[in-house]
Motif scaffolding. Structure first.
Motif, mmCIF file in Angstrom:
data_model
loop_
_atom_site.group_PDB
_atom_site.id
_atom_site.type_symbol
_atom_site.label_atom_id
_atom_site.label_comp_id
_atom_site.label_asym_id
_atom_site.label_seq_id
_atom_site.Cartn_x
_atom_site.Cartn_y
_atom_site.Cartn_z
ATOM 1 N N VAL A 1 67.106 68.463 -20.432
ATOM 2 C CA VAL A 1 65.817 68.451 -21.118
ATOM 3 C C VAL A 1 64.739 68.244 -20.064
ATOM 4 O O VAL A 1 64.820 67.311 -19.256
ATOM 5 C CB VAL A 1 65.751 67.328 -22.172
ATOM 6 N N GLU A 2 63.744 69.126 -20.048
ATOM 7 C CA GLU A 2 62.608 68.985 -19.142
ATOM 8 C C GLU A 2 61.329 68.811 -19.941
ATOM 9 O O GLU A 2 61.199 69.360 -21.046
ATOM 10 C CB GLU A 2 62.467 70.219 -18.243
ATOM 11 N N GLU A 3 60.397 68.049 -19.395
ATOM 12 C CA GLU A 3 59.108 67.923 -20.058
ATOM 13 C C GLU A 3 58.356 69.257 -19.999
ATOM 14 O O GLU A 3 58.332 69.924 -18.968
ATOM 15 C CB GLU A 3 58.257 66.845 -19.399
ATOM 16 N N LYS A 4 57.774 69.643 -21.118
ATOM 17 C CA LYS A 4 56.906 70.823 -21.174
ATOM 18 C C LYS A 4 55.480 70.356 -20.902
ATOM 19 O O LYS A 4 54.906 69.606 -21.684
ATOM 20 C CB LYS A 4 57.009 71.498 -22.542
ATOM 21 N N VAL A 5 54.920 70.802 -19.798
ATOM 22 C CA VAL A 5 53.597 70.365 -19.371
ATOM 23 C C VAL A 5 52.554 71.365 -19.840
ATOM 24 O O VAL A 5 52.747 72.580 -19.748
ATOM 25 C CB VAL A 5 53.555 70.209 -17.835
ATOM 26 N N ASP A 6 51.440 70.867 -20.342
ATOM 27 C CA ASP A 6 50.371 71.705 -20.877
ATOM 28 C C ASP A 6 49.376 72.038 -19.778
ATOM 29 O O ASP A 6 48.640 71.175 -19.306
ATOM 30 C CB ASP A 6 49.674 70.975 -22.024
ATOM 31 N N CYS B 1 57.823 78.183 -9.037
ATOM 32 C CA CYS B 1 57.141 78.370 -10.319
ATOM 33 C C CYS B 1 56.797 77.007 -10.917
ATOM 34 O O CYS B 1 57.614 76.088 -10.890
ATOM 35 C CB CYS B 1 58.040 79.130 -11.302
ATOM 36 N N GLY B 2 55.604 76.889 -11.454
ATOM 37 C CA GLY B 2 55.217 75.616 -12.021
ATOM 38 C C GLY B 2 53.988 75.719 -12.891
ATOM 39 O O GLY B 2 53.463 76.802 -13.167
ATOM 40 N N GLU B 3 53.524 74.549 -13.314
ATOM 41 C CA GLU B 3 52.361 74.436 -14.185
ATOM 42 C C GLU B 3 51.305 73.613 -13.475
ATOM 43 O O GLU B 3 51.597 72.540 -12.930
ATOM 44 C CB GLU B 3 52.768 73.754 -15.494
ATOM 45 N N VAL B 4 50.082 74.118 -13.461
ATOM 46 C CA VAL B 4 48.945 73.334 -12.981
ATOM 47 C C VAL B 4 48.274 72.742 -14.215
ATOM 48 O O VAL B 4 47.871 73.474 -15.122
ATOM 49 C CB VAL B 4 47.947 74.182 -12.181
ATOM 50 N N THR B 5 48.182 71.437 -14.259
ATOM 51 C CA THR B 5 47.611 70.774 -15.421
ATOM 52 C C THR B 5 46.581 69.743 -14.989
ATOM 53 O O THR B 5 46.558 69.311 -13.843
ATOM 54 C CB THR B 5 48.716 70.094 -16.256
ATOM 55 N N PHE C 1 58.778 73.807 -12.282
ATOM 56 C CA PHE C 1 59.828 73.850 -13.301
ATOM 57 C C PHE C 1 60.855 74.944 -13.017
ATOM 58 O O PHE C 1 61.809 75.110 -13.769
ATOM 59 C CB PHE C 1 59.245 74.028 -14.705
ATOM 60 N N ASP C 2 60.704 75.670 -11.902
ATOM 61 C CA ASP C 2 61.678 76.709 -11.589
ATOM 62 C C ASP C 2 61.537 77.106 -10.124
ATOM 63 O O ASP C 2 60.456 76.973 -9.531
ATOM 64 C CB ASP C 2 61.456 77.936 -12.486
#
Length: 370
Positions: free
Chosen positions: A83-88, A136-140, A163-164
């Motif tokens: 389980v990974e946190e889903k970042v907005d 790969c990732g999320e900038v939040t 996240f990847d």
């Protein structure tokens, strides 16, 4: 940029008869021409970027489930998963092409803001250890140029969470291998828990409750071998989405709100709970108050606007970002630039012209068919 002729190297990836300006657009940087897919085509996702010498695959969409327990049993029956946190935030893929590290948005654009802040966000040395790989990732964060929604656990600025990791062929590395690389290379990454199986559903639910209490968006469940993935969001994130966008209701499809209301209903069904009066009031307030403000603004002659604050290292990034946003079809206007603690703090706003015009006509008594 309009494609005037079909580059020979693209034939390795795409059929010539499928290429037109609706499916493939070109842009240049440092004398190199890139081509980005504007829609899914022949197994390549939207946002895939190609150039003479390489490809960076678009990031695939992830299935969403409304019912956590049923979804986990359906896709991970007796299958180890994390389980990974889903970042907005907004999705970026970072890759070194020759000597330059580039950051691509989900749509396949090179983002001036992310490029400006790249060395603040990730250790660039990763690409010395893993040449040809894509991070790969999320900038939040509350100060990004694409999403004005408040981030409850961050007061200012932005951060990157990986996240990847994809190898040169575009294959995602197995989860344990990714986690090891994040740790060795000092790469900030999303939180993860596990491994689990579907029999650990109560523990997975407890993680969701924890994230909801922290004001987080949700989770992504991933099989250990980097195969299956599903996503699931918290109750609070549904309400925050409504609140953050209600003032833009004239610009968004009705399905945006219907989907979030359905998620809320599905969450209360799965956990056999009923929304109390305070929760119902928070949903109604999230929906109505921003919309009331929009109506009053347009009635007084103002436009529907969305304000953004960002921090950049180089002043020239400001003009580059404004040009980038305008190229994507946005009407943006600079408000202020202030030097603060070594960076430029920039305030700008986006005008939603179509929605403003439509609402203004309605408020002036013009009839319409619905």
């Amino acid at each position: 940029m309009t494609i005037k002729e079909f580059p020979v190297f693209l034939k390795n990836y795409l059929p010539e008869e499928k290429i037109n300006r609706e499916t493939l657009q070109s842009f240049s940087l440092d004398g190199r021409i890139f081509y980005r897919l504007t829609k899914d085509l022949r197994g390549l996702p939207r946002g895939t970027v190609l150039w003479d010498g390489g490809i960076i695959h678009g990031y695939p969409r992830i299935k969403r489930v409304f019912h956590l327990e049923e979804g986990t049993m359906r896709y991970f029956k007796d299958t180890p998963c994390y389980v990974e946190e889903k970042v907005d935030g907004y999705n970026v893929r970072v890759k070194r092409i020759e000597e330059r590290v580039l950051a691509f948005t989900r749509g396949g654009f090179i983002c001036p803001f992310t490029m400006d802040r790249l060395t603040d966000l990730i250790p660039i040395g990763f690409f010395d250890s893993y040449p040809g790989y894509t991070l790969c990732g999320e900038v939040t964060g509350p100060e990004n140029p694409y999403n004005s929604e408040k981030i409850l656990y961050m007061k200012e600025d932005v951060a990157f969470f990986a996240f990847d990791i994809k190898d040169p062929s575009g294959r995602s590395l197995p989860l344990k291998e990714r986690y090891g690389i994040y740790e060795r290379e000092g790469i900030p990454s999303v939180r993860h828990w596990g491994p689990f199986t579907d029999r650990d559903i109560e523990e997975i639910k407890s993680i969701v409750f924890q994230l909801d209490n922290e004001g987080r968006e949700g989770i992504v469940i991933k099989s250990v071998d980097a195969g299956e993935e599903i996503k699931y969001v918290t109750l609070g994130s549904c309400i925050r989405d409504i609140q953050a966008t209600a003032h833009l209701m004239t610009e968004l499809p009705a399905g945006f709100y219907i989907q979030r209301l359905l998620r809320i209903a599905a969450i209360t069904y799965e956990y056999s709970t009923r929304l109390d009066d305070a929760a119902k009031l928070s949903i109604a307030t999230a929906l109505i108050e921003p919309l009331n403000d929009t109506v009053q603004r347009v009635a007084s002659g103002d436009s529907i606007k969305e304000f953004f604050t960002i921090r950049v290292n180089r002043k020239e990034t400001i003009d580059a970002l404004m040009r980038h946003l305008r190229r994507t079809g946005m009407s943006v206007h600079l408000v202020s630039v202030e030097k603060k603690e070594g960076r430029f703090v920039v305030v700008f706003y986006r005008i939603f012209q179509k929605g403003t015009k439509d609402l203004r006509r309605k408020l002036r008594g013009y009839g319409f068919y619905d």
